[in-house]
Each structure stands twice: as C-alpha cells, then as structure tokens.
Motif scaffolding. Structure first.
Motif, PDB file in Angstrom:
ATOM      1  N   ASP A  12       0.812  -1.213   0.000  1.00  0.00           N
ATOM      2  CA  ASP A  12       0.000   0.000   0.000  1.00  0.00           C
ATOM      3  C   ASP A  12       0.849   1.269   0.000  1.00  0.00           C
ATOM      4  O   ASP A  12       1.670   1.477   0.895  1.00  0.00           O
ATOM      5  CB  ASP A  12      -0.929   0.012   1.214  1.00  0.00           C
ATOM      6  CG  ASP A  12      -1.982  -1.081   1.116  1.00  0.00           C
ATOM      7  OD1 ASP A  12      -2.782  -1.036   0.174  1.00  0.00           O
ATOM      8  OD2 ASP A  12      -1.990  -1.984   1.977  1.00  0.00           O
ATOM      9  N   MET A  16       0.948  -0.259  -4.795  1.00  0.00           N
ATOM     10  CA  MET A  16      -0.415   0.203  -5.058  1.00  0.00           C
ATOM     11  C   MET A  16      -0.529   1.655  -4.636  1.00  0.00           C
ATOM     12  O   MET A  16      -0.077   2.022  -3.549  1.00  0.00           O
ATOM     13  CB  MET A  16      -1.441  -0.628  -4.285  1.00  0.00           C
ATOM     14  CG  MET A  16      -2.880  -0.291  -4.679  1.00  0.00           C
ATOM     15  SD  MET A  16      -4.129  -1.056  -3.614  1.00  0.00           S
ATOM     16  CE  MET A  16      -4.136   0.130  -2.247  1.00  0.00           C
ATOM     17  N   ARG A  18      -2.310   3.883  -2.973  1.00  0.00           N
ATOM     18  CA  ARG A  18      -3.427   3.866  -2.038  1.00  0.00           C
ATOM     19  C   ARG A  18      -4.163   5.206  -2.013  1.00  0.00           C
ATOM     20  O   ARG A  18      -5.374   5.243  -1.795  1.00  0.00           O
ATOM     21  CB  ARG A  18      -2.961   3.513  -0.625  1.00  0.00           C
ATOM     22  CG  ARG A  18      -4.151   3.292   0.315  1.00  0.00           C
ATOM     23  CD  ARG A  18      -3.759   3.044   1.754  1.00  0.00           C
ATOM     24  NE  ARG A  18      -4.954   2.728   2.527  1.00  0.00           N
ATOM     25  CZ  ARG A  18      -5.792   3.644   3.014  1.00  0.00           C
ATOM     26  NH1 ARG A  18      -5.559   4.929   2.817  1.00  0.00           N
ATOM     27  NH2 ARG A  18      -6.860   3.279   3.699  1.00  0.00           N
ATOM     28  N   THR A  21      -6.572   4.941  -4.731  1.00  0.00           N
ATOM     29  CA  THR A  21      -7.496   3.853  -4.449  1.00  0.00           C
ATOM     30  C   THR A  21      -8.532   4.258  -3.404  1.00  0.00           C
ATOM     31  O   THR A  21      -9.739   4.050  -3.590  1.00  0.00           O
ATOM     32  CB  THR A  21      -6.725   2.617  -3.961  1.00  0.00           C
ATOM     33  OG1 THR A  21      -5.817   2.203  -4.987  1.00  0.00           O
ATOM     34  CG2 THR A  21      -7.658   1.470  -3.622  1.00  0.00           C
ATOM     35  N   SER A  91     -11.323  -3.373  -2.809  1.00  0.00           N
ATOM     36  CA  SER A  91     -10.221  -3.875  -3.640  1.00  0.00           C
ATOM     37  C   SER A  91     -10.392  -3.528  -5.109  1.00  0.00           C
ATOM     38  O   SER A  91      -9.412  -3.342  -5.838  1.00  0.00           O
ATOM     39  CB  SER A  91     -10.091  -5.384  -3.475  1.00  0.00           C
ATOM     40  OG  SER A  91      -9.824  -5.732  -2.143  1.00  0.00           O
ATOM     41  N   HIS A  93     -11.146  -0.892  -6.432  1.00  0.00           N
ATOM     42  CA  HIS A  93     -10.698   0.460  -6.749  1.00  0.00           C
ATOM     43  C   HIS A  93      -9.168   0.558  -6.847  1.00  0.00           C
ATOM     44  O   HIS A  93      -8.624   1.637  -7.084  1.00  0.00           O
ATOM     45  CB  HIS A  93     -11.209   1.441  -5.683  1.00  0.00           C
ATOM     46  CG  HIS A  93     -12.690   1.596  -5.674  1.00  0.00           C
ATOM     47  ND1 HIS A  93     -13.351   2.520  -6.454  1.00  0.00           N
ATOM     48  CD2 HIS A  93     -13.656   0.915  -5.000  1.00  0.00           C
ATOM     49  CE1 HIS A  93     -14.658   2.420  -6.252  1.00  0.00           C
ATOM     50  NE2 HIS A  93     -14.868   1.452  -5.386  1.00  0.00           N
ATOM     51  N   GLY A  94      -8.480  -0.557  -6.652  1.00  0.00           N
ATOM     52  CA  GLY A  94      -7.020  -0.540  -6.618  1.00  0.00           C
ATOM     53  C   GLY A  94      -6.400   0.042  -7.876  1.00  0.00           C
ATOM     54  O   GLY A  94      -6.807  -0.285  -8.994  1.00  0.00           O
ATOM     55  N   LYS A 128      -6.320  -7.155  -3.908  1.00  0.00           N
ATOM     56  CA  LYS A 128      -5.553  -6.035  -4.474  1.00  0.00           C
ATOM     57  C   LYS A 128      -4.435  -6.544  -5.380  1.00  0.00           C
ATOM     58  O   LYS A 128      -4.229  -6.047  -6.496  1.00  0.00           O
ATOM     59  CB  LYS A 128      -4.927  -5.197  -3.352  1.00  0.00           C
ATOM     60  CG  LYS A 128      -5.871  -4.418  -2.479  1.00  0.00           C
ATOM     61  CD  LYS A 128      -5.049  -3.752  -1.380  1.00  0.00           C
ATOM     62  CE  LYS A 128      -5.904  -3.086  -0.320  1.00  0.00           C
ATOM     63  NZ  LYS A 128      -5.079  -2.570   0.797  1.00  0.00           N
TER      64      LYS A 128
END
Length: 223
Positions: A12, A16, A18, A21, A91, A93-94, A128
């Motif tokens: 995160d 990713m 975040r 996200t 998840s 929206h990752g 994710k």
C-alpha cells in the motif's frame, strides 16, 4: 555498491497507489450510500473520510464506527454495514503505482529474488494483488493477517527472508512508512529504501534509510 540478491516490497502506497485507491472508494461510497447530498456536500464528505482514515493507519472497526456516527445520513447506517460494503468493494478500486510494473520487470530481468510483505486482511490484500496483476512477480507474499504478525515486528520480515532463502545483508526493503517499512526491516537486518509519500521522517528513529526516493523509477539507478 553493496551486493543485492533480493528485494522485498511493501504494497500500500508503494506498489499500489493507495491515495488514488482510497479516494476512488470514498467517492463511490458517497455516491452509493449518500446519494441525497448535493455535489459540493458530497465532495466535502469524501475529503473528510480521507482525513479521518489517516492514510489507512486507523483501526478499521473504529473508523467505520466513527463514520456511522458522524456522516450526514438520510437513513442511519451501522458500522457493520459500512464494513461489509468496504470488504466487498474496496479492492476493486485498486490503482497501481506509477512505474511499478516497469521497475518490477527490470528487477526480474536482472535476476533479483522478489517478495512482498504487507499488513492487512487476507482477502482484501490478495484481491488487491490480483487486481493489479502483481502476483507473478513475487516468489513470496507475506500478509500479516495470514501469519498473525504485523509490521513493524521484525519477525514478519524474518519470515519473508526465510521463505525467500535470502540473506538480510543482501536484501533491500522498499516501502513508504518510516516505522513499518524502514525501521522494522532494519531491525531484521535489512537496508531500507524509503519511498517518500505521505509520512514525514521520524528523526527519533535509531535506523535510517539507506536511500530515499520520490518515485519508483529511481530504483533503477540505485540498483
């Protein structure tokens, strides 16, 4: 130049994005659950949720309970329903961090052993990873809820190193959180590369990053 055999990554706000996200999730949540709000009011709720979330370092149950009490409901929604909505939809929206795939391809092509260490719920973190298409890069994926150990406990990094078969002195940890990524990995014997995102460096820490970067693409020059 130090000898590097393996790389461990945080998930995160490292691999990713975040920030993107969570904002996307909040926007959808407000549209679905608070559809009675005017656009300006809805945007204020989104911004308020982002502040209250504290970059994901809030206890989730406490966060959802707070939302159930303070949001401008037309019909009150209990914390358990907010949790269920989150578990089901978050998840999806990752969003992958800029340069993440390019850098991971670069690392694999050069023969580095790659692993992932992340705090979070098993189902959400795995979702994710799969949504972002990252699983195939990693020889080892360690998720705190599966192991009963969370960053920054040095044992979670040692577990990842053991499963990788990697020497901590020849392994780098890349992450955005000063304590959970750099300090914890340092206590397990690794050098850390700090990706500067939302957290200020804590000058009281007795371990400092080996390198500091502002974008993942800078890893290429370091390696």
């Amino acid at each position: 130049m130090k000898e590097v055999q393996a790389l461990l990554f945080d998930l995160d706000n490292t691999l990713m994005d975040r920030d993107h996200t969570f904002r996307s999730f909040c926007t959808q949540f407000v549209q679905d659950i608070l559809g009675h709000l005017e656009p300006d009011s809805a945007q204020k709720v989104v911004e308020d949720m982002i502040v209250r979330d504290a970059d994901g370092y809030r206890d989730k149950d406490g966060f959802f309970e707070e939302l159930s009490q303070v949001l401008p409901w037309q019909n009150p929604v209990p914390a358990s329903d907010i949790r269920a909505y989150y578990d089901e939809s978050y998840s999806a929206h990752g969003a992958i961090m800029k340069h993440a795939e390019t850098v991971l391809d670069y690392c694999k092509e050069r023969g580095y052993i790659l692993g992932l260490v992340t705090n979070g719920k098993k189902d959400i973190q795995h979702a994710k990873i799969d949504l972002l298409g990252l699983r195939h890069y990693f020889q080892v994926i360690v998720i705190s809820a599966e192991e009963g150990i969370s960053k920054p406990d040095p044992e979670i990094y040692r577990l990842a190193l053991e499963r990788l078969g990697a020497d901590p002195g020849k392994t780098l940890f890349i992450g955005d959180h000063p304590v959970n990524d750099i300090w914890g990995a340092g206590k397990a014997g690794m050098e850390g590369i700090w990706l500067r995102r939302n957290h200020m460096w804590d000058e009281t820490l007795d371990i400092r990053p080996w390198k500091t970067i502002s974008g993942l693409d800078e890893l290429k020059n370091i390696l």
